[in-house]
Design an enzyme around this catalytic site. Structure first.
Site, PDB file in Angstrom:
ATOM      1  N   ASN A  93      46.084  46.358  33.672  1.00  0.00           N
ATOM      2  CA  ASN A  93      46.303  44.827  33.104  1.00  0.00           C
ATOM      3  C   ASN A  93      45.200  44.828  32.281  1.00  0.00           C
ATOM      4  OD1 ASN A  93      46.697  42.221  32.896  1.00  0.00           O
ATOM      5  ND2 ASN A  93      45.490  41.125  34.341  1.00  0.00           N
ATOM      6  N   TRP A  94      45.559  44.788  30.853  1.00  0.00           N
ATOM      7  CA  TRP A  94      43.864  44.508  30.008  1.00  0.00           C
ATOM      8  C   TRP A  94      44.522  43.477  29.376  1.00  0.00           C
ATOM      9  CZ3 TRP A  94      46.364  48.081  25.014  1.00  0.00           C
ATOM     10  CH2 TRP A  94      46.107  49.820  25.626  1.00  0.00           C
ATOM     11  N   LYS A  95      44.992  42.739  29.851  1.00  0.00           N
ATOM     12  CA  LYS A  95      44.103  40.917  29.966  1.00  0.00           C
ATOM     13  C   LYS A  95      44.755  40.991  28.441  1.00  0.00           C
ATOM     14  CE  LYS A  95      42.825  40.663  34.662  1.00  0.00           C
ATOM     15  NZ  LYS A  95      41.168  40.184  34.983  1.00  0.00           N
ATOM     16  N   HIS A 141      49.444  35.817  38.460  1.00  0.00           N
ATOM     17  CA  HIS A 141      48.228  36.390  38.496  1.00  0.00           C
ATOM     18  C   HIS A 141      47.768  35.131  38.294  1.00  0.00           C
ATOM     19  CE1 HIS A 141      44.482  38.357  37.285  1.00  0.00           C
ATOM     20  NE2 HIS A 141      44.850  39.092  37.036  1.00  0.00           N
ATOM     21  N   GLU A 146      44.617  34.692  37.791  1.00  0.00           N
ATOM     22  CA  GLU A 146      44.040  33.732  36.115  1.00  0.00           C
ATOM     23  C   GLU A 146      44.994  32.849  35.641  1.00  0.00           C
ATOM     24  OE1 GLU A 146      43.197  37.351  34.548  1.00  0.00           O
ATOM     25  OE2 GLU A 146      41.314  37.264  35.526  1.00  0.00           O
ATOM     26  N   GLU A 152      45.614  40.502  45.489  1.00  0.00           N
ATOM     27  CA  GLU A 152      44.154  40.849  44.649  1.00  0.00           C
ATOM     28  C   GLU A 152      43.482  39.232  44.786  1.00  0.00           C
ATOM     29  OE1 GLU A 152      44.794  42.352  40.231  1.00  0.00           O
ATOM     30  OE2 GLU A 152      45.725  40.186  39.662  1.00  0.00           O
ATOM     31  N   GLY A 170      37.181  40.609  38.614  1.00  0.00           N
ATOM     32  CA  GLY A 170      36.287  40.424  37.893  1.00  0.00           C
ATOM     33  C   GLY A 170      34.823  40.501  38.107  1.00  0.00           C
ATOM     34  N   SER A 213      38.560  44.393  40.802  1.00  0.00           N
ATOM     35  CA  SER A 213      37.667  45.746  40.772  1.00  0.00           C
ATOM     36  C   SER A 213      38.004  46.336  41.347  1.00  0.00           C
ATOM     37  CB  SER A 213      36.225  44.920  41.320  1.00  0.00           C
ATOM     38  OG  SER A 213      36.116  43.589  41.148  1.00  0.00           O
ATOM     39  N   GLY A 269      41.544  45.967  36.081  1.00  0.00           N
ATOM     40  CA  GLY A 269      41.634  44.917  35.365  1.00  0.00           C
ATOM     41  C   GLY A 269      40.738  45.447  34.061  1.00  0.00           C
ATOM     42  N   GLY A 270      39.350  44.972  34.245  1.00  0.00           N
ATOM     43  CA  GLY A 270      38.360  45.119  33.803  1.00  0.00           C
ATOM     44  C   GLY A 270      38.490  47.566  33.171  1.00  0.00           C
TER      45      GLY A 270
HETATM   46  P1  PGA Z   1      39.313  43.397  37.758  1.00  0.00           P
HETATM   47  O1  PGA Z   1      40.857  42.513  37.339  1.00  0.00           O
HETATM   48  O2  PGA Z   1      39.800  45.566  37.787  1.00  0.00           O
HETATM   49  O3  PGA Z   1      39.174  43.986  36.523  1.00  0.00           O
HETATM   50  O4  PGA Z   1      38.922  42.575  38.614  1.00  0.00           O
HETATM   51  C1  PGA Z   1      41.783  42.313  38.331  1.00  0.00           C
HETATM   52  C2  PGA Z   1      43.211  41.888  38.529  1.00  0.00           C
HETATM   53  O5  PGA Z   1      42.992  41.133  37.670  1.00  0.00           O
HETATM   54  O6  PGA Z   1      44.353  42.589  37.996  1.00  0.00           O
END
Ligand code: PGA
Length: 255
Positions: free
Chosen positions: A9-11, A95, A97, A167, A173, A213, A234-235
């Protein structure tokens, strides 16, 4: 056994050029992998271009969101049909977020899932408890309620392509991942719930993946859990080497 799903997930990161550079590296690093389903979710603006760059690879495309109406006066929104037209097979829905910053609720998540399935997209539905809910001892309760309302109105014939992403909000994050056993406990409860609702056939096909993470350093122990069918990254998905190492996780003997 479920084919593992590793999704990035590149956000809200990468311009078209930056995304193309990342994809060119991934093409090299992930060449020839057949036994893992690999998905990336770049921003909307890069989907069309990256679809061309991925044409002769096994890497699939996902969007990060969609709107539930087919078309019309909904300024700023993107429909499932539009996503299919730029090569998306998956779409991330709900998600944390989006729930936190953009007011998404269990009800809107449910509408988006129905719209995605109607348009032939496979939803990756995100659920997860906050830190307060975990500290109050209620992660399973919270996640079960989210899964139930997300799947409201979906019959057994509709869920086989649906992916549930657990999640925990406190792990996203933050560098603080759920331990493999914490994740396994919640995944097991989700599997149980899906079994009750949809029976064996649907559950055999449905995947439950973990996000929060995920890194090259913790992927092997997460994937060694029997009910973890993949991860949403994500990251670490923004670094080609890290993402490739996650895709190439060490398989435990049962897998
Ligand atoms: P993260 O994000 O790996 O940076 O914790 C995961 C996500 O939000 O899907």
């Amino acid at each position: 056994m479920h084919k593992p799903l590793i999704a990035g997930n590149w956000k809200m990161n990468t311009t078209i050029d930056q995304g193309a550079q990342l994809v060119m590296k991934l093409r090299e690093l992930l060449k020839g992998i057949q036994d893992i389903e690999i998905v990336i979710a770049p921003p909307f603006t890069s989907l069309q271009h990256l679809n061309f760059l991925l044409a002769d690879t096994a890497i699939k495309l996902s969007a990060q969101n969609l709107f539930w109406e087919k078309n019309g006066a909904y300024t700023g929104e993107v429909s499932g049909e539009m996503l299919r037209a730029v090569g998306c097979e998956y779409v991330i829905i709900g998600h944390s977020e989006r729930r936190r910053y953009f007011g998404e609720t269990d009800e809107t998540v449910n509408k988006k899932i129905l719209a995605a399935l109607r348009e032939g997209l496979k939803p990756i539905v995100c659920v997860g408890e906050t830190l307060e809910e975990r500290e109050a001892g209620r992660p399973v309760e919270k996640v079960s309620a989210q899964v139930r309302s997300a799947l409201n109105g979906l019959g057994p014939g509709m869920v086989k392509d649906l992916v549930v992403a657990y999640e925990p909000v406190w792990a996203i994050g933050t560098g603080r991942n759920a331990t493999p056993s914490q994740a396994e406990e919640v995944h097991d409860s989700i599997r149980e719930l899906l079994y009750e609702e949809y029976g064996m056939a649907a559950v055999n096909d449905m995947r439950i993946i973990y996000g929060g993470s995920v890194k090259p350093t913790n992927i092997d122990s997460l994937m060694a859990q029997p009910n973890i069918d993949g991860v949403l990254v994500g990251g670490a998905s923004l670094n080609a080497e890290d993402f490739a190492r996650i895709v190439k996780f060490e398989k435990s003997p049962e897998r």
